[in-house]
Design a protein around this motif. Sequence first.
Motif, PDB file in Angstrom:
ATOM      1  N   GLU A 130       9.194  -6.541   5.388  1.00 24.14           N
ATOM      2  CA  GLU A 130       9.585  -5.989   6.694  1.00 24.14           C
ATOM      3  C   GLU A 130       8.370  -5.753   7.587  1.00 24.14           C
ATOM      4  N   GLY A 131       7.457  -6.718   7.601  1.00 21.53           N
ATOM      5  CA  GLY A 131       6.292  -6.656   8.471  1.00 21.53           C
ATOM      6  C   GLY A 131       5.138  -5.807   7.969  1.00 21.53           C
ATOM      7  N   GLU A 132       5.293  -5.186   6.805  1.00 23.09           N
ATOM      8  CA  GLU A 132       4.252  -4.307   6.243  1.00 23.09           C
ATOM      9  C   GLU A 132       3.680  -4.927   4.973  1.00 23.09           C
ATOM     10  N   THR A 133       2.347  -4.926   4.871  1.00 17.48           N
ATOM     11  CA  THR A 133       1.706  -5.395   3.638  1.00 17.48           C
ATOM     12  C   THR A 133       1.875  -4.322   2.576  1.00 17.48           C
ATOM     13  N   ILE A 134       2.459  -4.728   1.436  1.00 20.23           N
ATOM     14  CA  ILE A 134       2.745  -3.761   0.372  1.00 20.23           C
ATOM     15  C   ILE A 134       2.114  -4.145  -0.959  1.00 20.23           C
ATOM     16  N   MET A 182      11.042 -10.293   1.641  1.00 25.38           N
ATOM     17  CA  MET A 182       9.683 -10.293   1.137  1.00 25.38           C
ATOM     18  C   MET A 182       9.104 -11.690   1.324  1.00 25.38           C
ATOM     19  N   GLU A 183       7.863 -11.736   1.751  1.00 25.69           N
ATOM     20  CA  GLU A 183       7.197 -13.027   1.871  1.00 25.69           C
ATOM     21  C   GLU A 183       5.763 -12.916   1.361  1.00 25.69           C
ATOM     22  N   LEU A 184       5.239 -14.051   0.952  1.00 29.47           N
ATOM     23  CA  LEU A 184       3.843 -14.147   0.573  1.00 29.47           C
ATOM     24  C   LEU A 184       3.113 -14.827   1.718  1.00 29.47           C
ATOM     25  N   VAL A 185       2.075 -14.163   2.232  1.00 19.38           N
ATOM     26  CA  VAL A 185       1.294 -14.670   3.346  1.00 19.38           C
ATOM     27  C   VAL A 185      -0.104 -14.965   2.828  1.00 19.38           C
ATOM     28  N   GLU A 186      -0.527 -16.219   2.946  1.00 11.83           N
ATOM     29  CA  GLU A 186      -1.841 -16.592   2.451  1.00 11.83           C
ATOM     30  C   GLU A 186      -2.926 -15.771   3.152  1.00 11.83           C
ATOM     31  N   ALA A 187      -3.785 -15.168   2.368  1.00 12.54           N
ATOM     32  CA  ALA A 187      -4.837 -14.301   2.898  1.00 12.54           C
ATOM     33  C   ALA A 187      -5.943 -15.128   3.545  1.00 12.54           C
ATOM     34  N   THR A 188      -6.564 -14.527   4.550  1.00 14.88           N
ATOM     35  CA  THR A 188      -7.692 -15.136   5.252  1.00 14.88           C
ATOM     36  C   THR A 188      -8.890 -14.189   5.153  1.00 14.88           C
ATOM     37  N   ALA A 189      -9.991 -14.592   5.728  1.00 12.07           N
ATOM     38  CA  ALA A 189     -11.191 -13.742   5.736  1.00 12.07           C
ATOM     39  C   ALA A 189     -10.904 -12.397   6.392  1.00 12.07           C
ATOM     40  N   ASP A 190      -9.986 -12.360   7.340  1.00  8.96           N
ATOM     41  CA  ASP A 190      -9.633 -11.095   8.009  1.00  8.96           C
ATOM     42  C   ASP A 190      -8.930 -10.122   7.071  1.00  8.96           C
ATOM     43  N   ASP A 222       1.705   1.737  -4.623  1.00  7.21           N
ATOM     44  CA  ASP A 222       2.444   2.807  -5.304  1.00  7.21           C
ATOM     45  C   ASP A 222       3.768   3.162  -4.635  1.00  7.21           C
ATOM     46  N   GLY A 223       3.781   3.341  -3.346  1.00 12.67           N
ATOM     47  CA  GLY A 223       4.989   3.772  -2.657  1.00 12.67           C
ATOM     48  C   GLY A 223       6.093   2.730  -2.596  1.00 12.67           C
ATOM     49  N   HIS A 224       5.826   1.523  -3.073  1.00 14.09           N
ATOM     50  CA  HIS A 224       6.805   0.439  -3.001  1.00 14.09           C
ATOM     51  C   HIS A 224       7.203  -0.106  -4.370  1.00 14.09           C
ATOM     52  N   ARG A 225       6.753   0.545  -5.427  1.00 10.92           N
ATOM     53  CA  ARG A 225       7.073   0.074  -6.778  1.00 10.92           C
ATOM     54  C   ARG A 225       8.486   0.448  -7.173  1.00 10.92           C
ATOM     55  N   ASN A 226       8.984  -0.257  -8.175  1.00  5.74           N
ATOM     56  CA  ASN A 226      10.319  -0.026  -8.731  1.00  5.74           C
ATOM     57  C   ASN A 226      11.428  -0.235  -7.706  1.00  5.74           C
ATOM     58  N   ARG A 227      11.183  -1.161  -6.785  1.00  5.83           N
ATOM     59  CA  ARG A 227      12.195  -1.507  -5.777  1.00  5.83           C
ATOM     60  C   ARG A 227      12.503  -3.006  -5.798  1.00  5.83           C
ATOM     61  N   GLY A 228      12.003  -3.704  -6.827  1.00  6.50           N
ATOM     62  CA  GLY A 228      12.284  -5.128  -6.954  1.00  6.50           C
ATOM     63  C   GLY A 228      11.274  -6.048  -6.287  1.00  6.50           C
ATOM     64  N   HIS A 229      10.249  -5.484  -5.653  1.00  9.26           N
ATOM     65  CA  HIS A 229       9.270  -6.322  -4.959  1.00  9.26           C
ATOM     66  C   HIS A 229       8.467  -7.196  -5.930  1.00  9.26           C
ATOM     67  N   GLY A 230       8.065  -6.642  -7.061  1.00  9.50           N
ATOM     68  CA  GLY A 230       7.324  -7.430  -8.050  1.00  9.50           C
ATOM     69  C   GLY A 230       8.153  -8.591  -8.571  1.00  9.50           C
ATOM     70  N   THR A 231       9.417  -8.334  -8.824  1.00 14.53           N
ATOM     71  CA  THR A 231      10.320  -9.394  -9.274  1.00 14.53           C
ATOM     72  C   THR A 231      10.447 -10.465  -8.191  1.00 14.53           C
ATOM     73  N   ASP A 232      10.543 -10.039  -6.933  1.00 16.74           N
ATOM     74  CA  ASP A 232      10.605 -10.992  -5.823  1.00 16.74           C
ATOM     75  C   ASP A 232       9.334 -11.833  -5.752  1.00 16.74           C
ATOM     76  N   ASP A 241      -5.188 -16.245  -2.665  1.00 15.09           N
ATOM     77  CA  ASP A 241      -4.735 -14.859  -2.566  1.00 15.09           C
ATOM     78  C   ASP A 241      -3.638 -14.794  -1.514  1.00 15.09           C
ATOM     79  N   TYR A 242      -2.607 -14.037  -1.828  1.00 10.93           N
ATOM     80  CA  TYR A 242      -1.513 -13.832  -0.886  1.00 10.93           C
ATOM     81  C   TYR A 242      -1.299 -12.333  -0.700  1.00 10.93           C
ATOM     82  N   LEU A 243      -1.003 -11.951   0.524  1.00  9.40           N
ATOM     83  CA  LEU A 243      -0.539 -10.598   0.797  1.00  9.40           C
ATOM     84  C   LEU A 243       0.968 -10.594   0.582  1.00  9.40           C
ATOM     85  N   VAL A 244       1.466  -9.533  -0.025  1.00 10.56           N
ATOM     86  CA  VAL A 244       2.902  -9.348  -0.188  1.00 10.56           C
ATOM     87  C   VAL A 244       3.365  -8.543   1.019  1.00 10.56           C
TER      88      VAL A 244
END
Length: 154
Positions: free
Chosen positions: A64-68, A1-9, A96-106, A58-61
């Motif tokens: 594996e290459g997908e914004t979640i 999991m990575e945090l990617v700084e959001a841009t205008a795009d 919704d489809g990615h909750r309860n998998r530890g992503h929020g904790t990450d 703002d960061y996108l979470v």
Amino acid sequence: MELVEATADDLDALVSRWYSLAKSVEAYDEVNELAGPSVDDVAEDGFRSHLDDETVTDYLVVHEGETIGFVTLREGHHPSRKHSHYLRIVNLAIDDGHRNRGHGTDVVERVRELARDRDCDHLTVSCEWDNEDARRFYRDTDFRPKQVEYVQPL
């Protein structure tokens, strides 16, 4: 999991995810009611203003290459306090489809790292009082209650 700084795009992705988060919070109190009935009624201006605000990021979470999800952070200071430099989690949402998998904790762990890198001495976050899932999540990620916020509709 990575945090990617959001841009205008990334404004559309941020707005749609924020709208979903905001809709879910409406149920907790009447003051949370959104002004418009759809995501199309949400102005991008709020997130666009973050791009020019040095204290808000703002960061996108991305997993594996997908914004979640996304997280919004605001850095601040309380100059009269010993613990004066903080990083606030303003928004945190995992799709919704990615909750309860530890992503929020990450995300919280990564935010801790960002806060340390910025020489912050504490993190802050708030959630709706009746949102037991959010309260449990923040307790489980080592946050503790500090104060209660009250609201009075006029």
